[in-house]
Design an enzyme around this catalytic site. Structure first.
Site, PDB file in Angstrom:
ATOM      1  N   ASP A 255      -0.984   6.073  -5.574  1.00  0.00           N
ATOM      2  CA  ASP A 255      -2.025   7.080  -5.807  1.00  0.00           C
ATOM      3  C   ASP A 255      -1.560   8.087  -6.852  1.00  0.00           C
ATOM      4  O   ASP A 255      -0.418   8.546  -6.807  1.00  0.00           O
ATOM      5  CB  ASP A 255      -2.332   7.841  -4.511  1.00  0.00           C
ATOM      6  CG  ASP A 255      -2.682   6.908  -3.371  1.00  0.00           C
ATOM      7  OD1 ASP A 255      -3.745   6.286  -3.434  1.00  0.00           O
ATOM      8  OD2 ASP A 255      -1.884   6.799  -2.418  1.00  0.00           O
TER       9      ASP A 255
ATOM     10  N   HIS B 128      -0.989  11.159  -2.280  1.00  0.00           N
ATOM     11  CA  HIS B 128      -2.274  10.696  -1.752  1.00  0.00           C
ATOM     12  C   HIS B 128      -3.224  11.829  -1.401  1.00  0.00           C
ATOM     13  O   HIS B 128      -4.390  11.825  -1.805  1.00  0.00           O
ATOM     14  CB  HIS B 128      -2.053   9.817  -0.519  1.00  0.00           C
ATOM     15  CG  HIS B 128      -3.330   9.320   0.087  1.00  0.00           C
ATOM     16  ND1 HIS B 128      -4.014  10.022   1.060  1.00  0.00           N
ATOM     17  CD2 HIS B 128      -4.059   8.195  -0.153  1.00  0.00           C
ATOM     18  CE1 HIS B 128      -5.111   9.362   1.389  1.00  0.00           C
ATOM     19  NE2 HIS B 128      -5.160   8.244   0.676  1.00  0.00           N
TER      20      HIS B 128
ATOM     21  N   HIS C   6       0.826  -1.209   0.000  1.00  0.00           N
ATOM     22  CA  HIS C   6       0.000   0.000   0.000  1.00  0.00           C
ATOM     23  C   HIS C   6       0.861   1.261   0.000  1.00  0.00           C
ATOM     24  O   HIS C   6       1.556   1.545   0.971  1.00  0.00           O
ATOM     25  CB  HIS C   6      -0.887  -0.030   1.253  1.00  0.00           C
ATOM     26  CG  HIS C   6      -1.857   1.086   1.352  1.00  0.00           C
ATOM     27  ND1 HIS C   6      -1.935   1.915   2.446  1.00  0.00           N
ATOM     28  CD2 HIS C   6      -2.822   1.515   0.494  1.00  0.00           C
ATOM     29  CE1 HIS C   6      -2.897   2.787   2.281  1.00  0.00           C
ATOM     30  NE2 HIS C   6      -3.451   2.569   1.097  1.00  0.00           N
TER      31      HIS C   6
END
Length: 244
Positions: free
Chosen positions: A35, A48, A6
């Site tokens: 992201d 992000h 992540h």
């Protein structure tokens, strides 16, 4: 079952940076989740938040700055008694790094709060430029964005990110031939797991960081991977699972 890092190995290193991605690969991750947003001058950049406050300790919105502006900043990660810094990365720079590595990339479009006009088109175009169509999964919380990506290139896999609210209608996922769903892991109770199983899509829950939850989720049907800040922990859980 894929280990999906992540924002890279964000549990220990600055998120969405080359350092975090390299450490994720060292930790045996199968995929990188990252992201993307658009800068003021239309550059796809890995970041992000909508604002700078949390990650680089300055004021402002990313969408109001050019790529040249952003190159002066570094993303920070505070860990115990030390702070680690790493440069902000463009998606093009990431693709240059990823194209020669055996790694999948899960790309989340950060268009939840502010629209980024033309981001889907730019993302598909850049992915094709690097010939990475079969090594990416596009994802978003926004249904319209997922559908737009699927229309731009039906062959590139897409994922819908959701918190699986009780009243949410997911029937469109099957009819639109969306391949993946990324639910918040705390929403995966037996009744929601059964609901997703009927859709026939592959599941990658987020963000799973505790070994007990990792172990529990290994047993859900149609599991593709787990999105985690700690790929090192998930690797240990999978090793233990193989021994049982």
């Amino acid at each position: 079952m894929k280990i999906i890092a992540h924002r890279g190995f964000s549990g220990k290193y600055p998120e969405n940076t080359l350092l975090a991605f390299e450490k994720a690969v060292e930790a045996s991750s199968d995929a990188i989740e990252l992201d993307v947003q658009l800068t003021k001058d239309g550059t796809l950049v890995l970041f992000h938040d909508d604002t700078f406050n949390r990650l680089i300790q300055t004021e402002g919105f990313l969408l109001d700055h050019t790529w040249t502006d952003l190159e002066q900043y570094q993303i920070r990660k505070r860990l115990f008694n030390r702070t680690v810094y790493a440069p902000i990365l463009s998606l093009e720079s990431y693709f240059n790094w990823a194209q020669d590595r055996d790694i999948m990339t899960v790309i989340e479009l950060k268009n939840n709060l502010r629209s980024h006009e033309g981001m889907e088109e730019k993302l598909v175009s850049l992915t094709k430029k690097f010939k990475l169509e079969h090594r990416v999964i596009f994802s978003s919380f926004q249904k319209d964005s997922v559908l737009k990506l699927k229309a731009l290139d039906p062959l590139i896999p897409c994922a819908y990110i959701t918190k699986l609210r009780k009243e949410e209608d997911l029937s469109w996922i099957e009819s639109a031939q969306i391949e993946f769903i990324h639910p918040k892991f705390t929403s995966l109770w037996p009744w929601n797991i059964a609901k997703l199983k009927k859709l026939g899509v592959r599941i990658s829950p987020w963000t799973v960081n505790h070994p007990l939850f990792m172990w529990y989720l290994l047993h859900i049907p149609n599991l593709y991977g787990m999105i985690t800040d700690r790929p090192d922990r998930l690797k240990k859980v999978l090793q233990r699972k193989r021994k049982t």
